[in-house]
Write a protein that holds these residues in place. Structure first.
Motif, short mmCIF file in Angstrom:
data_model
loop_
_atom_site.label_atom_id
_atom_site.label_comp_id
_atom_site.label_asym_id
_atom_site.label_seq_id
_atom_site.Cartn_x
_atom_site.Cartn_y
_atom_site.Cartn_z
N LEU A 123 -8.91 4.15 -1.82
CA LEU A 123 -7.88 3.22 -1.36
C LEU A 123 -7.94 3.02 0.14
O LEU A 123 -7.74 1.91 0.65
N ASN A 124 -8.22 4.10 0.86
CA ASN A 124 -8.34 4.00 2.31
C ASN A 124 -9.50 3.09 2.71
O ASN A 124 -9.39 2.28 3.63
N LEU A 160 -7.91 -3.29 -6.63
CA LEU A 160 -6.96 -2.34 -6.05
C LEU A 160 -6.20 -1.60 -7.13
O LEU A 160 -6.01 -0.38 -7.06
N GLN A 175 -8.79 -0.81 2.54
CA GLN A 175 -7.71 -1.43 3.31
C GLN A 175 -8.18 -2.66 4.10
O GLN A 175 -7.60 -3.74 3.99
N ILE A 219 2.14 1.89 -3.40
CA ILE A 219 1.05 2.37 -4.27
C ILE A 219 0.78 3.85 -4.01
O ILE A 219 0.60 4.65 -4.94
N GLN A 220 0.74 4.22 -2.73
CA GLN A 220 0.41 5.60 -2.38
C GLN A 220 1.46 6.59 -2.87
O GLN A 220 1.18 7.77 -3.02
N VAL A 263 -8.48 1.05 -8.90
CA VAL A 263 -8.69 2.24 -8.09
C VAL A 263 -7.41 3.08 -8.06
O VAL A 263 -7.46 4.31 -8.19
N ALA A 264 -6.27 2.43 -7.90
CA ALA A 264 -5.01 3.18 -7.80
C ALA A 264 -4.69 3.90 -9.11
O ALA A 264 -4.28 5.06 -9.11
N TYR A 279 0.82 -1.21 0.00
CA TYR A 279 0.00 0.00 0.00
C TYR A 279 0.86 1.26 0.00
O TYR A 279 0.55 2.24 -0.67
#
Length: 822
Positions: free
Chosen positions: A462-463, A491, A466, A448-449, A494-495, A445
């Motif tokens: 994304l939050n 995931l 989790q 990714i962030q 969305v990212a 994560y």
């Protein structure tokens, strides 16, 4: 399926069962028919409802009472036959499926065939209906090109014939229109009502055609009919030979793609090839404890290897903690991302429990002081079963999904452990496997962030994902090994919607809406059933496929326009070259040469564009050019060739010259010595300078500016990149560095010309965003401001996983290296 079966008629199924085809093909055709029934039955019913409503509105607007009475009569007739329309339509579609191997001939084409034995008149009603149906099918065939291409290949396998085009496809738009005509005639309504039926059908049922093609492709692929078939539109490739070795890129051999993973990425957003996480580079560090280094590299991405690598990293952090005067957690926190979040959010999770070692797992870490203190120091930590952990995470799922609350995996871990100790005692701890899963997911994560804009809506989504992802990863022990895991696919979708390389123009509001719906569904409905992720991800992928089709259409328009410019430029070059050769060999007067290059060149260019280089018209223009040179080289004072001058004037009028200008130019080009007593050279020169040339459209100043700012010769590095650019496939994605902070934007190289050296770039929506010369692109690549996006860097989640493995290797190898240095 019982509901679908009730909508079908016995005759339709019997017709398919009696088709002259093998039993396996008949079974597949029946499945195709039932899928078509499932997709089209409700829209067909709505077609009848909307048709009656449209007739009522037409009656309300009737110009007189007689017309209104006729419309009401049509409505009464329609009420008696409307219920039978869906089944009669599907029966007609079933008949076309049963006749799969026979070539259907459109009615309009059949009537267009000349017949001299029997002369008949075609009724206007038939012509009107054929025109409307043909236009409807043609419009739809231009929308779902890729899906119909795939379906045409699969139906060709069933029929043992060449690929079906859109007109022959049994479930294509032309087939749907043929079935509409047959079933519409059974309604026994007049022409106006039938035409109105076609319009309503186009809005209600034809809109579902793309969905029907997609579902049929999935069905046939699942049944083993060309599984894995991918449609890629044909794009002409440059004729220059491609390099296959390191030396293919002069000066930059390392930048040449050497394998499939390093091939240029050419697919649209959400359509890129997924990397296999079990085949990524070795997860074992170069210098690590013996238990880790002894594991084979081929098994580097296995579950046991990942657990061993985590244990090695924890040992490194544990041994370095005394030297730094801090705890394991504080040492891990020194390795953070740009936002300050530790890349090892759960470094102390497994360390706080004295677990039994798993088979094939390396040495376990020591006790971590970062965990909440236990009531009794003598109490041995007790691993809580995964089912209990899943239950606690289920309670946290709704709380952790609150919009706007940015929580990390460290926060989730602390809340989880506190709840577990409240329910199972103060010595409760996570098992080794669950702790490792949370650590890996937290690190993933974080990576990714780093590539997602923090201020965008994707960060909140994304939050919210989790906790559901943590539950999915704990439930599935192969979460990090399965290829294309549905939770990971969601995931990634969305990212990528909030990736830093997307500009504001690339944002898709409808995609964000679909993503929000999908995430909300997962947060609300996920209780361990993986199908929730599958369904949510399929909704997003369906939208992305539609967006990719729309982008392809938009891109195709831009490429066609660019090809037109290239054709114009090629014609200009050939025309100018022909004139230059003539002037060099025969040397007509200077002002005549100017008129040839400024005015007559447009005539030659237009002839090339319309007729081509091999046409008789082009040869006639070349002969006229030589005739101009012969006449103007004669001594002044002779009689002009009036007939030839009229031909020149007509030719100049075709390229946009006014009659007075064309006449003045024609007189000089058809007179000995190039003289004209009516218009002076100065006046004619001013007129030529003021007007735009053929195809320039006001870009002459930009062209002159480009010539003034000519770049110096390319060095060896720039030349290597220039040669590489001239061999790239169309559709390659590039990342442009847009500022000194290193922010980048992705743009797609849709097309480039080896004639004009011009390259066309579009964005994620297929809209034109820039044009660059290949020379300028090569200089940007040499300066590090532009790079090719390769397939191994195409998907954000795959890059994040590679970065996670590199981080683990770096941490696990630090301790051994430090020890050797000491």
């Amino acid at each position: 399926m019982s509901g679908t079966a009730s909508r079908t008629s016995k005759q339709a199924l019997e017709r398919i069962a009696g088709a002259p085809a093998p039993a396996r093909v008949r079974e597949l055709l029946e499945s195709v028919y039932l899928t078509a029934v499932e997709v089209l039955y409700t829209p067909l019913q709505l077609t009848m409802v909307e048709l009656e409503r449209a007739l009522f509105q037409s009656a309300e607007k009737a110009r007189n009472s007689q017309v209104q009475a006729d419309v009401y009569a049509q409505m009464r007739l329609l009420r008696d036959t409307a219920e039978r329309f869906p089944k009669s339509y599907l029966d007609a579609l079933a008949a076309q499926l049963a006749d799969l191997k026979s070539l259907p001939t459109p009615v309009a084409e059949e009537r267009a065939k000349p017949s001299f034995k029997t002369m008949t008149l075609v009724e206007d009603t038939d012509i009107d209906r054929d025109i409307v149906l043909h236009d409807m099918a043609r419009r739809e065939s231009s929308r779902g090109v890729s899906a119909m291409q795939l379906l045409g290949q699969r139906f060709a396998v069933l029929a043992a014939q060449p690929a079906f085009d859109s007109e022959r496809l049994p479930t294509g738009p032309y087939s749907l229109c043929r079935a509409l005509r047959d079933s519409g005639e059974q309604l026994q309504v007049n022409l106006e009502t039938q035409l109105l039926l076609y319009q309503v059908f186009d809005r209600q049922a034809m809109e579902r055609h793309t969905e029907l093609c997609d579902r049929l492709n999935i069905l046939l692929a699942r049944e083993g009919i060309l599984p894995g078939l991918v449609y890629r539109p044909y794009l002409a490739r440059p004729s220059a030979p491609r390099g296959h070795g390191p030396g293919s890129v002069a000066g930059n051999p390392a930048d040449a793609p050497r394998n499939a993973g390093q091939a240029p990425l050419t697919s649209w957003q959400g359509q890129g090839p997924a990397a296999s996480w079990t085949q990524l580079p070795s997860a074992a560090p170069a210098a690590a404890p013996a238990a880790v280094a002894a594991k084979p590299q081929a098994d580097a991405a296995s579950a046991a290897s990942l657990h061993a690598l985590l244990d090695a990293a924890r040992q490194t952090l544990s041994r370095q903690a005394p030297a730094t005067g801090g705890s394991i957690a504080s040492l891990a926190a020194n390795t953070v991302d740009a936002s300050g979040q530790s890349i090892f959010a759960g470094a102390g999770v497994a360390a706080g429990a004295a677990m039994q070692p798993q088979p094939g797992v390396g040495p376990q870490a020591g006790t971590s002081p970062a965990l909440p203190p236990m009531t009794s120091p003598q109490a041995a930590p007790k691993a809580v079963p995964s089912d209990a952990v899943m239950g606690v995470l289920g309670k946290l799922q709704a709380q952790a999904a609150a919009p706007g609350a940015r929580r990390g995996f460290k926060d989730i871990h602390d809340a989880l452990l506190a709840q577990l100790r409240a329910e199972h005692g103060s010595n409760a701890a996570l098992s080794s496997q669950d702790a490792d899963t949370l650590d890996l997911l937290g690190m993933l994560y974080t990576q990714i962030q780093r590539e997602v804009r923090t201020e965008g809506p994707a960060a909140d989504l994304l939050n919210q994902l989790q906790v559901p992802l943590a539950r999915a990863a704990i439930r599935d022990q192969n979460f990090f090994q399965r290829d294309q895991h549905p939770a990971r696919e969601l995931l990634n979708a969305v990212a990528e919607s909030g990736a830093v390389w997307l500009s504001d123009d690339d944002s898709d509001p409808m995609l964000l809406y679909k993503l929000g719906e999908a995430v909300e569904k997962v947060v609300t409905d996920y209780e361990g059933d993986e199908s929730v992720f599958v369904e949510a991800n399929e909704r997003i992928q369906s939208h992305l496929r539609g967006a990719a089709r729309r982008a392809e259409v938009a891109e195709r328009r831009q490429v066609e326009a660019a090809r037109g410019k290239e054709k114009l430029e090629a014609a200009k070059q050939l025309a100018n070259r022909s004139i230059d050769e003539l002037c060099a060999s025969e040397a007509p007067p200077k002002f005549v040469q100017t008129l040839l290059r400024k005015a007559w060149a447009d005539v030659l260019t237009l002839t090339l564009l319309r007729q081509g280089e091999l046409s008789d018209e082009w040869q006639q223009r070349l002969q006229a050019t030589r005739r101009i040179s012969q006449i103007t080289r004669l001594p002044p004072g002779g009689a002009p060739d009036i007939a030839f001058g009229e031909q020149i004037e007509d030719a100049l009028l075709q390229v946009g010259y006014h009659r007075d200008e064309a006449g003045a130019i024609a007189r000089r080009l058809s007179s000995p010595g190039g003289d004209d007593d009516v218009t002076s050279k100065t006046e004619l020169s001013a007129k030529l300078k003021a007007r735009s040339r053929l195809g320039e459209a006001g870009d002459r100043d930009e062209e002159e500016e480009r010539r003034k700012n000519a770049q110096p010769e390319r060095n060896a590095t720039e030349e290597g990149f220039y040669r590489q650019l001239r061999t790239l496939p169309f559709g390659t994605w590039f990342e442009f560095t847009i500022n000194q902070q290193g922010d980048s934007r992705r743009q797609r190289l849709s097309w480039y010309s080896l004639i004009t050296d011009n390259a066309l770039f579009v964005n994620q929506r297929g809209q034109k965003v820039a044009e660059h010369s290949l020379d300028a692109l090569a200089r940007l690549m040499a300066g590090g401001q532009l790079r090719i996006v390769t397939e191994d860097r195409g998907r954000l989640i795959d890059r994040a996983w590679q970065a996670t493995l590199r981080t683990l290797r770096a941490i696990a190898g630090t301790d051994t290296n430090a020890a050797e240095g000491a």
